[in-house]
Design a protein around this motif. Structure first.
Motif, PDB file in Angstrom:
ATOM      1  N   THR A   1       0.802   4.516  -2.590  1.00 24.67           N
ATOM      2  CA  THR A   1       0.327   5.842  -2.203  1.00 24.67           C
ATOM      3  C   THR A   1       1.449   6.866  -2.086  1.00 24.67           C
ATOM      4  O   THR A   1       1.201   8.071  -2.219  1.00 24.67           O
TER       5      THR A   1
ATOM      6  N   ARG B   1       0.828  -1.203   0.000  1.00 22.18           N
ATOM      7  CA  ARG B   1       0.000   0.000   0.000  1.00 22.18           C
ATOM      8  C   ARG B   1       0.863   1.255   0.000  1.00 22.18           C
ATOM      9  O   ARG B   1       0.637   2.197  -0.771  1.00 22.18           O
TER      10      ARG B   1
ATOM     11  N   THR C   1      -3.712   8.780 -10.524  1.00 18.42           N
ATOM     12  CA  THR C   1      -3.909   7.339 -10.325  1.00 18.42           C
ATOM     13  C   THR C   1      -3.702   6.583 -11.632  1.00 18.42           C
ATOM     14  O   THR C   1      -3.079   5.513 -11.660  1.00 18.42           O
TER      15      THR C   1
END
Length: 200
Positions: free
Chosen positions: A126, A122, A146
């Motif tokens: 991010t 993760r 994104t």
């Protein structure tokens, strides 16, 4: 009375361990790191506490170097279009300067060593959204962060699996053409060029 750990020695050892791990991969034993730093496994444990604590520190140091280097590459520059910035960043990320990081963190994702950094998948995603949003804001499209990140990550996986630099480079440049088209449409809309003509 025992000696207290000396921060400057610990930092020097950590940098040397990170250099070794980036060049050769993250070892599962302390001996390669001890050899690389010119010290002993016992002294590494003295400074870092445990093997896993040292390996986590090495991963953290390498990750910070990657964030500093690639974050600068992704920063918008007033003298070039952001798609040119992304093209240059891709070349560096997939070149000799970037490959050691890709190897290390690819190993972390795929091996049992991921227990050293359970949240890495993760975090590794991010971490890059902010710099990309900031850069894409220069062409009015921070909302594409994104999408751009997903394409970069996908092509990096392709490159790792196939080693086909020519094809993945071309695919990324074709994608940048799409990004340029989308940003041009946005600029035209902001300038009112896409507004319908008034009826006579």
């Amino acid at each position: 009375m025992g000696r207290r750990p000396q921060p400057h020695i610990k930092e020097r050892l950590l940098d040397a361990c990170a250099d070794h791990a980036l060049a050769h991969g993250l070892p599962d034993r302390l001996e390669p790191l001890a050899t690389a730093t010119g010290t002993s496994a016992r002294m590494l444990i003295y400074h870092f506490g445990t093997r896993d604590a040292l390996l986590r520190a090495v991963l953290g140091r390498a990750r910070q170097r990657q964030l500093d280097t690639f974050g600068d590459l992704l920063r918008a520059r007033p003298d070039e279009p952001y798609t040119a910035t992304l093209d240059r960043a891709w070349t560096s990320i997939t070149g000799p300067d970037g490959l050691p990081y890709l190897r290390m963190f690819g190993q972390l994702r795929e091996s049992a060593e991921q227990q050293l950094w359970p949240d890495f998948r993760r975090t590794a995603t991010t971490d890059w959204l902010g710099p990309l949003e900031d850069g894409l804001r220069s062409i009015g499209r921070p909302d594409l962060a994104t999408l751009v990140l997903a394409v970069i990550r996908g092509l990096l996986m392709d490159l790792d699996a196939t080693g086909d630099t020519t094809r993945t480079d071309q695919a990324f440049r074709d994608f940048l053409g799409t990004v340029e088209h989308l940003s041009s449409g946005y600029r035209r809309a902001c300038a009112g060029q896409d507004a319908p003509a008034e009826a006579p």
